[in-house]
Design a protein around this motif. Structure first.
Motif, PDB file in Angstrom:
ATOM      1  N   LYS A 211       0.840  -1.202   0.000  1.00  0.00           N
ATOM      2  CA  LYS A 211       0.000   0.000   0.000  1.00  0.00           C
ATOM      3  C   LYS A 211       0.878   1.257   0.000  1.00  0.00           C
ATOM      4  O   LYS A 211       0.685   2.163  -0.810  1.00  0.00           O
TER       5      LYS A 211
ATOM      6  N   ILE B 226      -6.538   7.797  -7.279  1.00  0.00           N
ATOM      7  CA  ILE B 226      -6.217   6.392  -7.016  1.00  0.00           C
ATOM      8  C   ILE B 226      -5.482   6.266  -5.684  1.00  0.00           C
ATOM      9  O   ILE B 226      -5.765   5.367  -4.885  1.00  0.00           O
TER      10      ILE B 226
ATOM     11  N   ALA C  84      -7.935   6.545  -2.893  1.00  0.00           N
ATOM     12  CA  ALA C  84      -8.712   5.308  -2.759  1.00  0.00           C
ATOM     13  C   ALA C  84      -7.893   4.243  -2.030  1.00  0.00           C
ATOM     14  O   ALA C  84      -8.421   3.509  -1.184  1.00  0.00           O
ATOM     15  N   ILE C  85      -6.603   4.163  -2.341  1.00  0.00           N
ATOM     16  CA  ILE C  85      -5.738   3.181  -1.677  1.00  0.00           C
ATOM     17  C   ILE C  85      -5.575   3.523  -0.204  1.00  0.00           C
ATOM     18  O   ILE C  85      -5.703   2.660   0.669  1.00  0.00           O
TER      19      ILE C  85
ATOM     20  N   CYS D 216      -8.805   2.774   1.860  1.00  0.00           N
ATOM     21  CA  CYS D 216      -9.361   1.422   1.796  1.00  0.00           C
ATOM     22  C   CYS D 216      -8.954   0.601   3.014  1.00  0.00           C
ATOM     23  O   CYS D 216      -7.794   0.607   3.423  1.00  0.00           O
TER      24      CYS D 216
ATOM     25  N   GLU E  30     -10.157  -5.450  -1.644  1.00  0.00           N
ATOM     26  CA  GLU E  30     -10.432  -4.223  -2.381  1.00  0.00           C
ATOM     27  C   GLU E  30      -9.138  -3.413  -2.559  1.00  0.00           C
ATOM     28  O   GLU E  30      -8.901  -2.834  -3.616  1.00  0.00           O
ATOM     29  N   LEU E  31      -8.305  -3.433  -1.525  1.00  0.00           N
ATOM     30  CA  LEU E  31      -7.024  -2.741  -1.594  1.00  0.00           C
ATOM     31  C   LEU E  31      -6.149  -3.326  -2.698  1.00  0.00           C
ATOM     32  O   LEU E  31      -5.526  -2.593  -3.471  1.00  0.00           O
TER      33      LEU E  31
ATOM     34  N   HIS F 156      -7.345  -2.025  -5.950  1.00  0.00           N
ATOM     35  CA  HIS F 156      -6.912  -0.633  -6.163  1.00  0.00           C
ATOM     36  C   HIS F 156      -5.443  -0.578  -6.580  1.00  0.00           C
ATOM     37  O   HIS F 156      -5.054   0.262  -7.395  1.00  0.00           O
TER      38      HIS F 156
ATOM     39  N   ARG G 249      -5.214  -1.332 -10.136  1.00  0.00           N
ATOM     40  CA  ARG G 249      -5.654  -0.136 -10.863  1.00  0.00           C
ATOM     41  C   ARG G 249      -4.505   0.880 -10.927  1.00  0.00           C
ATOM     42  O   ARG G 249      -4.267   1.502 -11.964  1.00  0.00           O
ATOM     43  N   ALA G 250      -3.781   1.026  -9.812  1.00  0.00           N
ATOM     44  CA  ALA G 250      -2.632   1.936  -9.779  1.00  0.00           C
ATOM     45  C   ALA G 250      -1.566   1.484 -10.768  1.00  0.00           C
ATOM     46  O   ALA G 250      -0.985   2.301 -11.499  1.00  0.00           O
TER      47      ALA G 250
END
Length: 195
Positions: free
Chosen positions: A110, A128, A131-132, A135, A140-141, A144, A147-148
């Motif tokens: 993270k 983003i 969101a990380i 979270c 879900e993390l 994300h 996604r990053a």
């Protein structure tokens, strides 16, 4: 020289003190003990050389090459008694297990993902990263972070995005590695095995 972060550097990345500039923070993020100082300077520009020297002098960075050549007697004098007393054949296995387990952490992944997003700048990177940071669910993390990685791949050079993917593969918990491997295959077209 292969600079790596000291505990003081980890604290600085967490607490963001005023005496650490944006450039120095970027150097700390990139200093993982595997990259040479010249490679970091190539990535961040000529002014990074002076900043690396200051970070070394002030105790934010340490030279991995010097640490690896420390005399065995010195290492034995600072090692816990249980490690020194262990039979020599047990030391490599114990060290490898401890190193592998200590590197894998959702919290470390993270922090790394957020730091890499901060290097990219811009509203999408900030969204983003937020969101990380916000979270709390591990699954879900992990999503994300993928996604990053996709975002970094879309805006950064291929070499950097591959290094980010490889580093995530080294530090993410094992339960997410299969998903990360599929994702890396899709981005890079081949499977890169993490060191």
């Amino acid at each position: 020289m292969h600079p790596h972060k000291t505990e003081k550097a980890h604290s600085a990345l967490r607490d963001r003190p005023a005496d650490v500039s944006v450039l120095e923070r970027r150097i700390l993020i990139l200093s993982d003990g595997r990259r040479e100082d010249a490679e970091i300077a190539d990535l961040l520009g000529a002014q990074a050389r002076d900043a690396i020297a200051r970070l070394l002098r002030d105790g934010y960075l340490s030279d991995r090459d010097v640490a690896q050549t420390a005399p065995a007697a010195f290492i034995a004098s600072i090692a816990p008694a249980s490690v020194v007393a262990a039979p020599p054949e047990a030391l490599p296995a114990r060290a490898a297990t401890a190193a592998a387990s200590s590197r894998r952490s959702i919290a470390a992944a993270k922090m790394y993902a957020v730091d890499m997003l901060q290097l990219q700048r811009g509203p999408e990177a900030a969204a983003i990263a937020a969101a990380i940071r916000g979270c709390r669910d591990q699954d879900e993390l992990a999503a994300h972070m993928l996604r990053a990685l996709r975002f970094i791949h879309s805006v950064a050079n291929p070499s950097l995005s591959r290094r980010v993917a490889d580093r995530l593969a080294e530090i993410m918990p094992e339960q997410y590695l299969a998903e990360l491997d599929v994702f890396r295959d899709a981005l890079f077209g081949d499977r890169t095995v993490a060191a």
